[in-house]
Each structure stands twice: as C-alpha cells, then as structure tokens.
Design a protein around this motif. Structure first.
Motif, PDB file in Angstrom:
ATOM      1  N   ASP A 222       0.703  -1.323   0.069  1.00 57.90           N
ATOM      2  CA  ASP A 222       0.308   0.070  -0.033  1.00 57.90           C
ATOM      3  C   ASP A 222       0.687   0.937  -0.078  1.00 57.90           C
ATOM      4  O   ASP A 222       0.491   1.854  -0.792  1.00 57.90           O
ATOM      5  CB  ASP A 222      -0.998   0.204   0.809  1.00 57.90           C
ATOM      6  CG  ASP A 222      -2.113   1.407   1.095  1.00 57.90           C
ATOM      7  OD1 ASP A 222      -2.602   1.246   0.154  1.00 57.90           O
ATOM      8  OD2 ASP A 222      -1.679   1.616   1.963  1.00 57.90           O
ATOM      9  N   ASN A 226       0.403   3.109  -2.968  1.00 59.70           N
ATOM     10  CA  ASN A 226      -0.271   4.272  -2.808  1.00 59.70           C
ATOM     11  C   ASN A 226       0.304   5.276  -1.807  1.00 59.70           C
ATOM     12  O   ASN A 226       0.282   6.563  -2.827  1.00 59.70           O
ATOM     13  CB  ASN A 226      -1.380   3.913  -2.124  1.00 59.70           C
ATOM     14  CG  ASN A 226      -2.948   4.983  -2.340  1.00 59.70           C
ATOM     15  OD1 ASN A 226      -3.170   5.465  -3.297  1.00 59.70           O
ATOM     16  ND2 ASN A 226      -4.200   4.494  -1.311  1.00 59.70           N
ATOM     17  N   LYS A 227       0.021   5.098  -1.279  1.00 56.80           N
ATOM     18  CA  LYS A 227       0.611   6.332  -0.180  1.00 56.80           C
ATOM     19  C   LYS A 227       1.918   6.897  -0.655  1.00 56.80           C
ATOM     20  O   LYS A 227       1.837   8.316  -0.557  1.00 56.80           O
ATOM     21  CB  LYS A 227       0.456   5.582   1.265  1.00 56.80           C
ATOM     22  CG  LYS A 227      -1.462   5.304   1.887  1.00 56.80           C
ATOM     23  CD  LYS A 227      -0.470   4.839   3.480  1.00 56.80           C
ATOM     24  CE  LYS A 227      -1.869   4.502   3.846  1.00 56.80           C
ATOM     25  NZ  LYS A 227      -2.126   3.927   5.023  1.00 56.80           N
ATOM     26  N   TYR A 272      -7.802  -2.409  -5.024  1.00 56.52           N
ATOM     27  CA  TYR A 272      -8.140  -1.319  -5.424  1.00 56.52           C
ATOM     28  C   TYR A 272      -8.807  -0.772  -5.933  1.00 56.52           C
ATOM     29  O   TYR A 272      -9.250   1.030  -5.833  1.00 56.52           O
ATOM     30  CB  TYR A 272      -6.125  -0.847  -5.857  1.00 56.52           C
ATOM     31  CG  TYR A 272      -4.897  -1.251  -4.532  1.00 56.52           C
ATOM     32  CD1 TYR A 272      -5.253   0.196  -3.426  1.00 56.52           C
ATOM     33  CD2 TYR A 272      -4.791  -2.300  -4.622  1.00 56.52           C
ATOM     34  CE1 TYR A 272      -4.038   0.514  -2.920  1.00 56.52           C
ATOM     35  CE2 TYR A 272      -3.214  -2.266  -3.221  1.00 56.52           C
ATOM     36  CZ  TYR A 272      -3.487  -1.210  -2.847  1.00 56.52           C
ATOM     37  OH  TYR A 272      -2.285  -0.869  -1.714  1.00 56.52           O
TER      38      TYR A 272
END
Length: 405
Positions: A222, A226-227, A272
């Motif tokens: 993640d 993403n982050k 996702y």
C-alpha cells in the motif's frame, strides 16, 4: 685476343642469367677452350657472342646445319637474355603498387569522424589512450588504433523490467523506467578505465535497480503503490547520485528519473479498483455537497448583492429627495425672504406714512383744535347725561376743562 676476352666475359654473363631463369640455357666455357668458328664475318665481338650462345647444348649433327638456321637460333637466344630488365621493372612496379595500396589503406583506416554531441576515445593495441577528441574530422594511427564514440549530450534510456518484493511479500514489477543522464567530458577516460564502455549501466542502471529493490523491501504494497509512491523517485535519485559521486567521482549526472506505477497482482489490483470506485463515489458525493453549498452561497451572495443594490438605490433616491427638499426649502426661504423684504418694505412705507400722518396730526390736533372739535360735537347733541366726575364722559370733560384752566 680482344675478341677472346670479350667472348669470355659475355659467356660468364649468360651463365649468371641462366642461373636466375631456368629457361635461359647455361653456357660454361672453360679457360683454354676454343670457341667454334664464326658463322659469318663481322665485327670481332659479335661472332664470339653468338658462338657462345650457340654452344649452349650441342646436339649431334648441329654443326652440319645451314648458316641461316644457326643465325636465327643465335638471335632468339639474345631475345631471351633481354627478359632480365623486364622482370626487374615488373618487380619495382609491384613494390610501388603495394606501397600505394598500403598507404591508401592506412589513410582510409586512419581517417574517422566524430559526430556532434560525442567525443572520441582511442584504444592503441587494446590500451585506452589519455585524452579525447572533439567533434570533427581526425586521423589516427592506422591498423593499430581503434576509435569509440562516447555520447556526452543528454541521453534518455529505457531500462528493462524490474522485479521487486515488498515488505509484506507481494511481488511487483516496474516497467518502462526512464533515465535522462549526461556524461561529463573531462571524466570520460576515467570512467571507461574504471567501469568500461558500459559505465552508465554500472553507475546508473544497476544502482537504480538496487535502490528500488531496497525501497520496496522496506515498504508495504500500500505504501509503494499508493501512499508513498510519489516519494520513490526522490529517494532513489538522491541515493543514486550519492553513489555516483562516491564511485564515479561525479562523472555522470542524472537530469531526470521517471518511475511509473508498478504492476501488482491482479487480485490486489481489483481490490484497489474497488477502493478507488468507492473513493470516487465519496468524492462525487463530497463534490455534490460542495456544489450545493456553493449554490447556496451563490444564492446568498446574490441576495446580499440584490439587497445591497436596493439599499444603494434607496440611498440614492433618499439622497435625491433630500437634495430636492433642500432645494425646495432653499426656494421657500428665498421666497419668504422676498415676501419678508416686501412686507418690511410695506411696513416701512406704512410706518413712514403713519409717522408722517402722526406728525401731521400732532401739528393738526392741537389742544385748541381738540377743544373746538369737542365743542362742535357737543353742540350737535341736545341732551347730556352726567353721572358725576367718575364717569367716562365726566372724567374726559374734567381733563379737558382742567387743561383749559
């Protein structure tokens, strides 16, 4: 005797030529041997010369041949002897041609061009030479020196796919990683001596692969996907630049690094995707709320603007009325002033008239004139009633009469 010496020297010459060319017959005349008789009477040297050639390899019955046949054989033998200068000339021509060919080949091999944006490095007998050449036409030592062009202007390269494993054990793949780099001209020779011609692969590509794998190994899927995805480029580029300075003395400069989002397993990508769908719906709802608030704010602003506009219009109208009233008041005051002035003028005129009349009456109504008028009034009345001195008439008469006394 002179003819005999000439014949001996020419015989030795023919012998040496015959040893070089096997087609020419060998003549060996021993000292003391007599030459055959000349075939015809001529100069002293020529019969001996022809005789020595004719005695090459006597055959049985050769002396019995006619004179004309012997002369033809002697002339043919002399023609074969003249081939020696032709062979020497041919050998010189071959050597000259070989020198010319080698020279042309050396020029062709030594001539080379360096294109714009490149520098040339040279390997002599496999050893890298110091120094580089600028773009243009140059010459190198032929046959032993090789030239390699090294690009020094910015170059963009696409790396091969890179596999990495995240902290939670998910395998991901980075593809189409792009690197824009530039080589410093004064560091080319040192870089090639240290890392070879593929120094960019060692200093940039391999270092990017290593740092990207380390970054992913310390982050979850993640965080990578993403982050903290936007932090990957900065972290990898910073570490690679530090290693280039440490290993390659800053000879290569990274101008730009592009790392696309990695390819993740399909099931995780589906999750996702669902999260993104929900996030999109939330975003749409949030956006709608914001839109409604904006509409209400717009309506409020519009109402406030309308009220402010009406207020301003009312203020303008009131101001107009005030101005109009002040104008009317000013007009009234002016009119009042005019009337007042007119009345004052009339009063002044009346006062003046009365003053004049009073002045005239003062002069006219003397006590004698008053008494006369009273007497005349009394004469017109036949009866008088007196109630004493306290009455009005009595008091008046008392005053008149008193004044008279």
């Amino acid at each position: 005797m002179i003819g005999g010496a000439s014949s001996t020297s020419e015989s030795a010459e023919y012998t040496s030529v015959a040893q070089e060319d096997p087609q020419i017959p060998v003549i060996n005349n021993q000292p003391g041997e007599s030459d055959p008789p000349p075939a015809y009477n001529s100069s002293t040297s020529e019969p001996a010369e022809y005789t020595s050639v004719a005695q090459e390899d006597p055959q049985p019955g050769e002396n019995d041949l006619p004179l004309a046949y012997k002369t033809s054989n002697n002339i043919q033998s002399m023609g074969e002897g003249n081939q020696t200068p032709c062979i020497a000339c041919a050998a010189c021509g071959i050597v000259t041609l070989a020198v010319v060919i080698i020279s042309v080949a050396a020029i062709i091999d030594g001539y080379h061009e360096i294109e714009e944006g490149y520098v040339g490095v040279y390997f002599k007998f496999g050893a890298l030479q110091d120094g580089v050449t600028e773009p243009g036409v140059h010459m190198r030592q032929a046959f032993v020196t090789r030239t390699r062009n090294v690009l020094i202007r910015p170059e963009e390269e696409r790396m091969k796919n890179l596999e990495a494993i995240t902290k939670d054990g998910i395998e991901i793949t980075f593809s189409k990683i792009g690197v824009l780099s530039r080589t410093k001209k004064d560091k080319v020779v040192v870089l090639i001596k240290t890392f070879g011609m593929d120094f960019k692969k060692v200093l940039i590509h391999d270092r990017i692969r290593e740092d990207l794998r380390i970054f992913c190994a310390n982050k979850t899927i993640d965080q990578v996907y993403n982050k903290q995805f936007l932090e990957i480029v900065e972290a990898v580029k910073k570490d690679v630049e530090e290693q280039i300075i440490r290993l390659g003395n800053g000879g290569v400069e990274i101008l730009n690094l592009v790392i696309p989002k990695p390819d993740i397993p399909q099931d995780i990508a589906l999750n996702y995707k669902q999260v993104k769908v929900q996030w999109t719906e939330q975003l749409v709802a949030k956006q709608q709320k914001i839109t409604e608030e904006i509409k209400k704010e717009t309506e409020l602003l519009k109402a406030v603007a309308d009220a402010r506009r009406e207020k301003e219009v009312l203020e303008i109208k009131i101001q107009e009325r005030i101005i109009e009233t002040e104008g009317q008041r000013n007009v009234s005051e002016i009119n009042n002033q005019i009337v007042r002035d007119k009345q004052n003028n009339l009063a002044d005129i009346a006062k003046y008239a009365k003053d004049k009349e009073a002045a005239g009456n003062t002069a006219l109504y003397s006590p004698e004139y008053i008494k006369l008028q009273v007497a005349q009034s009394l004469t017109n009345n036949t009866k008088f009633f007196f109630s004493g001195q306290d009455s009005v008439l009595g008091g008046l008469l008392s005053k008149i009469l008193a004044n008279k006394k």
